[in-house]
Write a protein that holds these residues in place. Structure first.
Motif, PDB file in Angstrom:
ATOM      1  N   GLY A  20     -52.815 -24.409  27.022  1.00 23.79           N
ATOM      2  CA  GLY A  20     -52.567 -25.880  27.543  1.00 23.79           C
ATOM      3  C   GLY A  20     -50.972 -26.311  27.092  1.00 23.79           C
ATOM      4  N   THR A  21     -50.518 -25.738  26.035  1.00 24.14           N
ATOM      5  CA  THR A  21     -49.272 -26.364  25.423  1.00 24.14           C
ATOM      6  C   THR A  21     -48.138 -25.889  26.502  1.00 24.14           C
ATOM      7  N   ALA A  22     -48.237 -24.434  26.904  1.00 24.73           N
ATOM      8  CA  ALA A  22     -47.347 -23.932  27.912  1.00 24.73           C
ATOM      9  C   ALA A  22     -47.427 -24.928  29.117  1.00 24.73           C
ATOM     10  N   LYS A  23     -48.451 -25.402  29.533  1.00 22.92           N
ATOM     11  CA  LYS A  23     -48.516 -26.189  30.749  1.00 22.92           C
ATOM     12  C   LYS A  23     -47.775 -27.680  30.518  1.00 22.92           C
ATOM     13  N   LYS A  31     -38.504 -23.552  29.664  1.00 26.40           N
ATOM     14  CA  LYS A  31     -39.161 -22.169  30.090  1.00 26.40           C
ATOM     15  C   LYS A  31     -39.770 -21.608  28.951  1.00 26.40           C
ATOM     16  N   VAL A  32     -41.024 -21.036  29.347  1.00 25.98           N
ATOM     17  CA  VAL A  32     -41.824 -20.919  28.454  1.00 25.98           C
ATOM     18  C   VAL A  32     -42.281 -19.231  28.914  1.00 25.98           C
ATOM     19  N   ALA A  33     -42.314 -18.352  27.649  1.00 32.12           N
ATOM     20  CA  ALA A  33     -42.729 -17.040  27.410  1.00 32.12           C
ATOM     21  C   ALA A  33     -44.067 -16.995  26.716  1.00 32.12           C
ATOM     22  N   ILE A  34     -45.162 -16.457  27.616  1.00 33.54           N
ATOM     23  CA  ILE A  34     -46.484 -16.618  26.761  1.00 33.54           C
ATOM     24  C   ILE A  34     -46.944 -15.091  26.580  1.00 33.54           C
ATOM     25  N   GLY A  36     -49.978 -12.287  24.965  1.00 30.55           N
ATOM     26  CA  GLY A  36     -51.238 -11.928  24.728  1.00 30.55           C
ATOM     27  C   GLY A  36     -51.424 -10.276  24.531  1.00 30.55           C
ATOM     28  N   ARG A  37     -52.641  -9.726  24.091  1.00 29.15           N
ATOM     29  CA  ARG A  37     -52.765  -8.358  23.669  1.00 29.15           C
ATOM     30  C   ARG A  37     -52.995  -7.607  25.018  1.00 29.15           C
ATOM     31  N   THR A  38     -53.297  -8.200  26.109  1.00 27.95           N
ATOM     32  CA  THR A  38     -53.573  -7.725  27.429  1.00 27.95           C
ATOM     33  C   THR A  38     -52.743  -8.039  28.531  1.00 27.95           C
ATOM     34  N   LEU A  39     -51.805  -7.387  29.120  1.00 25.65           N
ATOM     35  CA  LEU A  39     -50.817  -7.854  30.175  1.00 25.65           C
ATOM     36  C   LEU A  39     -51.354  -8.814  31.369  1.00 25.65           C
ATOM     37  N   LYS A  40     -52.490  -7.944  31.709  1.00 23.18           N
ATOM     38  CA  LYS A  40     -53.050  -8.724  32.809  1.00 23.18           C
ATOM     39  C   LYS A  40     -53.462 -10.049  32.662  1.00 23.18           C
ATOM     40  N   SER A  41     -54.092 -10.496  31.643  1.00 22.36           N
ATOM     41  CA  SER A  41     -54.591 -11.752  31.226  1.00 22.36           C
ATOM     42  C   SER A  41     -53.573 -12.675  31.256  1.00 22.36           C
ATOM     43  N   VAL A  42     -52.552 -12.197  30.485  1.00 22.89           N
ATOM     44  CA  VAL A  42     -51.015 -13.147  30.485  1.00 22.89           C
ATOM     45  C   VAL A  42     -50.481 -13.201  31.681  1.00 22.89           C
ATOM     46  N   GLU A  43     -50.420 -12.014  32.697  1.00 22.92           N
ATOM     47  CA  GLU A  43     -49.821 -12.274  33.860  1.00 22.92           C
ATOM     48  C   GLU A  43     -50.598 -13.245  34.826  1.00 22.92           C
ATOM     49  N   ASP A  44     -52.087 -13.217  34.746  1.00 26.20           N
ATOM     50  CA  ASP A  44     -52.990 -14.060  35.528  1.00 26.20           C
ATOM     51  C   ASP A  44     -52.601 -15.427  35.310  1.00 26.20           C
ATOM     52  N   ALA A  45     -52.428 -15.780  33.589  1.00 29.73           N
ATOM     53  CA  ALA A  45     -52.254 -17.075  33.225  1.00 29.73           C
ATOM     54  C   ALA A  45     -50.957 -17.699  33.527  1.00 29.73           C
ATOM     55  N   ALA A  46     -49.991 -16.757  33.724  1.00 24.98           N
ATOM     56  CA  ALA A  46     -48.735 -17.097  34.261  1.00 24.98           C
ATOM     57  C   ALA A  46     -48.360 -17.518  35.453  1.00 24.98           C
ATOM     58  N   LYS A  47     -49.202 -16.886  36.297  1.00 26.66           N
ATOM     59  CA  LYS A  47     -49.384 -17.354  37.753  1.00 26.66           C
ATOM     60  C   LYS A  47     -49.709 -18.690  37.988  1.00 26.66           C
ATOM     61  N   SER A  48     -50.966 -18.645  37.405  1.00 30.23           N
ATOM     62  CA  SER A  48     -51.686 -19.981  37.335  1.00 30.23           C
ATOM     63  C   SER A  48     -50.851 -21.233  36.734  1.00 30.23           C
ATOM     64  N   LEU A  49     -49.887 -20.957  35.953  1.00 25.27           N
ATOM     65  CA  LEU A  49     -48.970 -21.908  35.530  1.00 25.27           C
ATOM     66  C   LEU A  49     -48.085 -22.588  36.540  1.00 25.27           C
ATOM     67  N   GLY A  50     -47.596 -21.703  37.537  1.00 25.62           N
ATOM     68  CA  GLY A  50     -46.842 -21.879  38.481  1.00 25.62           C
ATOM     69  C   GLY A  50     -45.475 -21.766  38.119  1.00 25.62           C
ATOM     70  N   LYS A  51     -44.572 -22.569  38.971  1.00 25.95           N
ATOM     71  CA  LYS A  51     -43.150 -22.399  38.572  1.00 25.95           C
ATOM     72  C   LYS A  51     -42.578 -21.015  38.088  1.00 25.95           C
ATOM     73  N   VAL A  55     -41.652 -19.114  33.704  1.00 25.09           N
ATOM     74  CA  VAL A  55     -42.814 -18.512  33.027  1.00 25.09           C
ATOM     75  C   VAL A  55     -42.491 -17.074  32.943  1.00 25.09           C
ATOM     76  N   LEU A  56     -42.546 -16.639  31.521  1.00 22.49           N
ATOM     77  CA  LEU A  56     -42.503 -15.184  31.461  1.00 22.49           C
ATOM     78  C   LEU A  56     -43.712 -14.522  30.669  1.00 22.49           C
ATOM     79  N   ALA A  57     -44.300 -13.648  31.413  1.00 28.93           N
ATOM     80  CA  ALA A  57     -45.769 -12.956  30.770  1.00 28.93           C
ATOM     81  C   ALA A  57     -45.278 -11.879  29.902  1.00 28.93           C
ATOM     82  N   LEU A  58     -45.669 -11.678  28.708  1.00 35.06           N
ATOM     83  CA  LEU A  58     -45.420 -10.653  27.776  1.00 35.06           C
ATOM     84  C   LEU A  58     -46.600 -10.049  27.240  1.00 35.06           C
ATOM     85  N   GLU A  59     -46.824  -8.771  27.005  1.00 37.49           N
ATOM     86  CA  GLU A  59     -47.850  -8.056  26.442  1.00 37.49           C
ATOM     87  C   GLU A  59     -47.333  -7.957  24.957  1.00 37.49           C
TER      88      GLU A  59
END
Length: 236
Positions: A20-23, A31-34, A36-51, A55-59
């Motif tokens: 919610g804060t990233a959004k 520019k926001v890097a998020i 999490g412990r599993t890369l897929k969940s973070v990548e899915d979240a990053a995609k849904s954030l758009g732009k 956005v950068l997804a990190l495990e």
């Protein structure tokens, strides 16, 4: 702080308060890097954030300092700076102390408390360069104890004390440090599934707006400890 294109790192950013804060911050031009412990969940979240460019997804597992060091290095490699860190990752195991297992206790200590230290240790030199902001996500459980909360209370009391002491250590470098202590939030914390029954609670985006307000504050003023709670808990 001029927020456009400033770089933020949020741990536990794939859902709940972190997401919610990233959004909110992305909408403000940051520019926001998020992580999490599993890369897929973070990548899915990053995609849904758009732009995508913002956005950068990190495990990263915050219980491991080396993971956080790698995350910070990746952020600096991509964007060349780090201006804001939100140490948000957390877990909760609630049980009477005679029923709590050693594993449950150490999981909370390692994530909620050691994780906050690891995130700061990995990012502090970058924050010195930017004269940035370090924010921890604590809880009202960091000042109000309750039955079945011994482990969780211990970690959140610890986060509040850690953050306040760190604030005194780091302000000589121009780094601002705050802790946010929410009450009930409509998030996925502790495997909760938010529903319409959570409408009375603080929403994750509300915490995002609070972070945004803190960042916009004149740098001469530091809200070092912020308690926030639902306005009408009687509506539940």
């Amino acid at each position: 702080m001029d927020l456009k294109d400033k770089v933020v790192y949020i741990t536990g950013g794939s859902k709940g308060i972190g997401y919610g804060t990233a959004k909110v911050l992305i909408a403000a031009g940051m520019k926001v890097a998020i992580s999490g412990r599993t890369l897929k969940s973070v990548e899915d979240a990053a995609k849904s954030l758009g732009k995508e460019s913002h956005v950068l997804a990190l495990e990263s597992d915050v219980t491991k300092l080396i993971d956080e060091e790698k995350a910070i290095a990746t952020i600096l490699g991509k964007w060349g700076q780090l201006d804001v860190v939100l140490a948000n990752a957390g877990v909760g195991n609630f049980a009477p102390i005679d029923k709590m297992t050693e594993e449950e206790w150490h999981q909370m200590i390692n994530t909620n408390l050691n994780g906050v230290f690891h995130t700061l240790k990995a990012s502090v030199e970058a924050l010195k360069k930017s004269e940035g902001y370090y924010i921890t996500l604590a809880s009202l459980a960091g000042t109000n104890f309750f039955a079945n909360g011994a482990g969780y209370n211990a970690t959140k009391f610890g986060v509040v004390g850690f953050t306040q002491a760190v604030m005194l250590d780091l302000r000589q470098y121009g780094i601002k440090v705050s802790t946010i202590m929410p009450g009930s939030v409509a998030s996925q914390f502790n495997n909760h599934v938010p529903s319409k029954d959570d409408a009375w609670k603080i929403q994750p985006e509300d915490i995002g707006e609070l972070v945004l307000d803190v960042l916009k504050m004149n740098p001469r003023t530091l809200p070092s400890k912020i308690e926030v709670r639902p306005t009408r808990p009687d509506l539940k």
